[in-house]
Structures are given as C-alpha cells and as structure tokens.
Design a protein around this motif. Structure first.
Motif, PDB file in Angstrom:
ATOM      1  N   ASP A 180     -16.321  -5.236  40.432  1.00 54.56           N
ATOM      2  CA  ASP A 180     -16.867  -5.764  41.588  1.00 54.56           C
ATOM      3  C   ASP A 180     -16.188  -6.066  42.823  1.00 54.56           C
ATOM      4  O   ASP A 180     -16.783  -6.778  43.682  1.00 54.56           O
ATOM      5  CB  ASP A 180     -17.723  -7.391  40.607  1.00 54.56           C
ATOM      6  CG  ASP A 180     -16.698  -7.778  40.381  1.00 54.56           C
ATOM      7  OD1 ASP A 180     -15.201  -7.740  40.091  1.00 54.56           O
ATOM      8  OD2 ASP A 180     -16.734  -8.473  39.342  1.00 54.56           O
ATOM      9  N   GLY A 181     -14.869  -5.865  42.591  1.00 52.18           N
ATOM     10  CA  GLY A 181     -14.245  -5.788  43.261  1.00 52.18           C
ATOM     11  C   GLY A 181     -13.526  -7.713  43.955  1.00 52.18           C
ATOM     12  O   GLY A 181     -13.144  -7.716  44.783  1.00 52.18           O
ATOM     13  N   THR A 182     -13.534  -8.494  42.978  1.00 57.69           N
ATOM     14  CA  THR A 182     -13.742  -9.892  43.208  1.00 57.69           C
ATOM     15  C   THR A 182     -12.829  -9.802  41.688  1.00 57.69           C
ATOM     16  O   THR A 182     -11.810 -11.383  41.842  1.00 57.69           O
ATOM     17  CB  THR A 182     -15.567 -10.731  43.215  1.00 57.69           C
ATOM     18  OG1 THR A 182     -15.524 -10.367  41.478  1.00 57.69           O
ATOM     19  CG2 THR A 182     -15.893 -10.497  43.738  1.00 57.69           C
ATOM     20  N   ARG A 183     -12.706  -9.378  40.664  1.00 60.90           N
ATOM     21  CA  ARG A 183     -12.077  -9.831  39.411  1.00 60.90           C
ATOM     22  C   ARG A 183     -10.403  -8.716  39.361  1.00 60.90           C
ATOM     23  O   ARG A 183     -11.253  -7.201  40.173  1.00 60.90           O
ATOM     24  CB  ARG A 183     -12.283 -10.165  38.206  1.00 60.90           C
ATOM     25  CG  ARG A 183     -13.538 -10.836  37.785  1.00 60.90           C
ATOM     26  CD  ARG A 183     -14.630 -11.372  36.392  1.00 60.90           C
ATOM     27  NE  ARG A 183     -15.267 -11.956  36.967  1.00 60.90           N
ATOM     28  CZ  ARG A 183     -15.783 -12.533  35.794  1.00 60.90           C
ATOM     29  NH1 ARG A 183     -16.030 -12.251  35.298  1.00 60.90           N
ATOM     30  NH2 ARG A 183     -17.779 -13.351  36.112  1.00 60.90           N
ATOM     31  N   VAL A 184      -9.946  -9.353  38.760  1.00 66.31           N
ATOM     32  CA  VAL A 184      -8.783  -8.418  38.466  1.00 66.31           C
ATOM     33  C   VAL A 184      -9.350  -7.736  37.401  1.00 66.31           C
ATOM     34  O   VAL A 184      -9.628  -7.885  36.395  1.00 66.31           O
ATOM     35  CB  VAL A 184      -7.312  -9.381  38.100  1.00 66.31           C
ATOM     36  CG1 VAL A 184      -6.041  -8.090  37.706  1.00 66.31           C
ATOM     37  CG2 VAL A 184      -7.315  -9.573  39.461  1.00 66.31           C
ATOM     38  N   ASP A 185      -8.903  -6.600  36.834  1.00 70.03           N
ATOM     39  CA  ASP A 185      -8.794  -5.511  35.765  1.00 70.03           C
ATOM     40  C   ASP A 185      -7.604  -5.684  34.686  1.00 70.03           C
ATOM     41  O   ASP A 185      -6.525  -5.671  35.042  1.00 70.03           O
ATOM     42  CB  ASP A 185      -9.003  -4.333  35.700  1.00 70.03           C
ATOM     43  CG  ASP A 185      -9.561  -3.539  34.819  1.00 70.03           C
ATOM     44  OD1 ASP A 185      -8.447  -3.284  33.974  1.00 70.03           O
ATOM     45  OD2 ASP A 185      -9.318  -1.940  35.702  1.00 70.03           O
ATOM     46  N   MET A 186      -8.261  -6.950  34.167  1.00 69.71           N
ATOM     47  CA  MET A 186      -6.797  -7.020  32.680  1.00 69.71           C
ATOM     48  C   MET A 186      -6.641  -6.165  32.553  1.00 69.71           C
ATOM     49  O   MET A 186      -4.955  -6.123  32.309  1.00 69.71           O
ATOM     50  CB  MET A 186      -7.330  -8.483  32.429  1.00 69.71           C
ATOM     51  CG  MET A 186      -7.608  -9.627  32.995  1.00 69.71           C
ATOM     52  SD  MET A 186      -7.022 -10.530  34.031  1.00 69.71           S
ATOM     53  CE  MET A 186      -5.636 -11.141  32.628  1.00 69.71           C
ATOM     54  N   ARG A 187      -7.218  -5.233  31.639  1.00 70.23           N
ATOM     55  CA  ARG A 187      -6.434  -4.090  31.302  1.00 70.23           C
ATOM     56  C   ARG A 187      -5.642  -3.394  31.672  1.00 70.23           C
ATOM     57  O   ARG A 187      -4.465  -2.918  31.340  1.00 70.23           O
ATOM     58  CB  ARG A 187      -7.429  -3.278  30.786  1.00 70.23           C
ATOM     59  CG  ARG A 187      -7.000  -1.753  29.963  1.00 70.23           C
ATOM     60  CD  ARG A 187      -7.919  -0.597  29.344  1.00 70.23           C
ATOM     61  NE  ARG A 187      -9.089  -0.837  30.534  1.00 70.23           N
ATOM     62  CZ  ARG A 187      -8.636   0.741  31.472  1.00 70.23           C
ATOM     63  NH1 ARG A 187      -7.550   1.313  31.264  1.00 70.23           N
ATOM     64  NH2 ARG A 187      -9.111   0.716  32.719  1.00 70.23           N
ATOM     65  N   ARG A 188      -5.628  -3.728  32.720  1.00 72.70           N
ATOM     66  CA  ARG A 188      -5.292  -2.387  34.083  1.00 72.70           C
ATOM     67  C   ARG A 188      -3.451  -3.187  34.861  1.00 72.70           C
ATOM     68  O   ARG A 188      -2.882  -2.536  35.372  1.00 72.70           O
ATOM     69  CB  ARG A 188      -5.860  -1.588  35.205  1.00 72.70           C
ATOM     70  CG  ARG A 188      -6.092  -0.398  33.740  1.00 72.70           C
ATOM     71  CD  ARG A 188      -6.644   0.531  36.123  1.00 72.70           C
ATOM     72  NE  ARG A 188      -7.827  -0.480  36.629  1.00 72.70           N
ATOM     73  CZ  ARG A 188      -8.136   0.338  37.692  1.00 72.70           C
ATOM     74  NH1 ARG A 188      -7.218   1.121  38.567  1.00 72.70           N
ATOM     75  NH2 ARG A 188      -8.347  -0.601  38.375  1.00 72.70           N
ATOM     76  N   ALA A 189      -4.311  -4.522  34.747  1.00 68.84           N
ATOM     77  CA  ALA A 189      -2.711  -5.241  35.834  1.00 68.84           C
ATOM     78  C   ALA A 189      -1.927  -6.008  35.108  1.00 68.84           C
ATOM     79  O   ALA A 189      -1.377  -6.844  35.695  1.00 68.84           O
ATOM     80  CB  ALA A 189      -3.667  -6.327  36.820  1.00 68.84           C
ATOM     81  N   ARG A 190      -2.208  -6.587  33.374  1.00 71.89           N
ATOM     82  CA  ARG A 190      -1.643  -7.885  32.259  1.00 71.89           C
ATOM     83  C   ARG A 190      -0.082  -7.063  32.952  1.00 71.89           C
ATOM     84  O   ARG A 190      -0.427  -5.623  32.421  1.00 71.89           O
ATOM     85  CB  ARG A 190      -2.357  -7.161  31.506  1.00 71.89           C
ATOM     86  CG  ARG A 190      -2.008  -8.844  30.816  1.00 71.89           C
ATOM     87  CD  ARG A 190      -2.545  -9.087  29.409  1.00 71.89           C
ATOM     88  NE  ARG A 190      -3.296  -9.827  29.740  1.00 71.89           N
ATOM     89  CZ  ARG A 190      -4.590 -10.015  29.580  1.00 71.89           C
ATOM     90  NH1 ARG A 190      -4.786  -8.866  29.074  1.00 71.89           N
ATOM     91  NH2 ARG A 190      -5.065 -11.085  29.254  1.00 71.89           N
ATOM     92  N   TRP A 191       0.852  -7.613  32.858  1.00 69.62           N
ATOM     93  CA  TRP A 191       1.980  -7.390  32.793  1.00 69.62           C
ATOM     94  C   TRP A 191       2.406  -7.848  31.141  1.00 69.62           C
ATOM     95  O   TRP A 191       1.669  -8.621  30.621  1.00 69.62           O
ATOM     96  CB  TRP A 191       3.121  -8.352  33.576  1.00 69.62           C
ATOM     97  CG  TRP A 191       4.170  -8.263  34.189  1.00 69.62           C
ATOM     98  CD1 TRP A 191       5.252  -7.165  33.496  1.00 69.62           C
ATOM     99  CD2 TRP A 191       5.280  -9.551  33.580  1.00 69.62           C
ATOM    100  NE1 TRP A 191       6.164  -7.259  34.672  1.00 69.62           N
ATOM    101  CE2 TRP A 191       7.158  -8.925  33.711  1.00 69.62           C
ATOM    102  CE3 TRP A 191       5.303 -10.823  33.644  1.00 69.62           C
ATOM    103  CZ2 TRP A 191       7.629 -10.100  33.630  1.00 69.62           C
ATOM    104  CZ3 TRP A 191       6.028 -11.290  33.229  1.00 69.62           C
ATOM    105  CH2 TRP A 191       7.542 -11.246  33.088  1.00 69.62           C
ATOM    106  N   ASP A 192       3.539  -7.396  31.265  1.00 68.70           N
ATOM    107  CA  ASP A 192       4.023  -6.774  29.363  1.00 68.70           C
ATOM    108  C   ASP A 192       4.884  -7.853  29.333  1.00 68.70           C
ATOM    109  O   ASP A 192       5.510  -8.248  28.291  1.00 68.70           O
ATOM    110  CB  ASP A 192       4.017  -5.699  29.122  1.00 68.70           C
ATOM    111  CG  ASP A 192       5.385  -5.260  29.862  1.00 68.70           C
ATOM    112  OD1 ASP A 192       6.021  -6.111  30.227  1.00 68.70           O
ATOM    113  OD2 ASP A 192       5.555  -3.689  29.582  1.00 68.70           O
TER     114      ASP A 192
END
Length: 102
Positions: free
Chosen positions: A87-99
């Motif tokens: 949707d281009g308005t939310r972050v893709d948590m699966r790819r952007a989540r920092w470990d």
C-alpha cells in the motif's frame, strides 16, 4: 509532572538512536529488547521525549507510523530506503524489522 526522562525513558531513547537507517522496531520490540515495560510505556516515552531521536523508526506492530506523523515518517522512510508494504503507507515489518544487533 516529571520534566526529565527517567531511566526507562533514557533506555528507550538509546534503543531508538541505535536503530539503523532503513530499519524499524515496534513499540513492543523495544520493550522486549529492554526486558521491561511494554508497548504503551514505550509509546508514551516516544511521544513525550522522542523528538530528538529518529522517532520514525519506532512504530506500531502493524507497520504504521506514529499517529499524526504519517506524512513526515513516510518522507523519512523513502529517504532511508525503508521497505514499505504494497500500500506504500506502512512499513513491511517482515523485511524492515531490526534484529537489535549492530
């Protein structure tokens, strides 16, 4: 009313500062990383004292930015190359989540 951040708030802000550009943590992730507090407590700290740190990198678990700051957060995400959802308005948590590691 407390004027200065307490120890928990300082720790939350330190975590927010360590999140690399293009990566994010949810409010709950920050609490889990610290081993104390919860999403609401982290959100309260960020709302009160988060202006001096990259606040757009601490977001809701569904990938949405802090309420009321969507436009500015999106500008930061685009500038940092943060992975966004379809949707281009939310972050893709699966790819952007920092470990949590440097």
């Amino acid at each position: 009313m407390q004027q200065e951040p307490d120890e928990f708030a300082e720790l939350v802000l330190e975590v927010a500062e360590r999140i690399p550009p293009g990566r994010v943590l949810s409010y709950g992730d920050v609490a889990e990383l610290l081993g104390r507090g919860g999403p609401r407590q982290v959100g309260r700290v960020m709302a009160r004292w988060g202006g001096g740190v990259p606040w757009w990198r601490v977001i809701r678990a569904d990938g949405s930015p802090p309420p009321g700051h969507e436009v500015r957060a999106l500008q930061e995400y685009l500038a940092e190359g943060t992975p966004l959802g379809q949707d281009g308005t939310r972050v893709d948590m699966r790819r952007a989540r920092w470990d949590g590691r440097s």
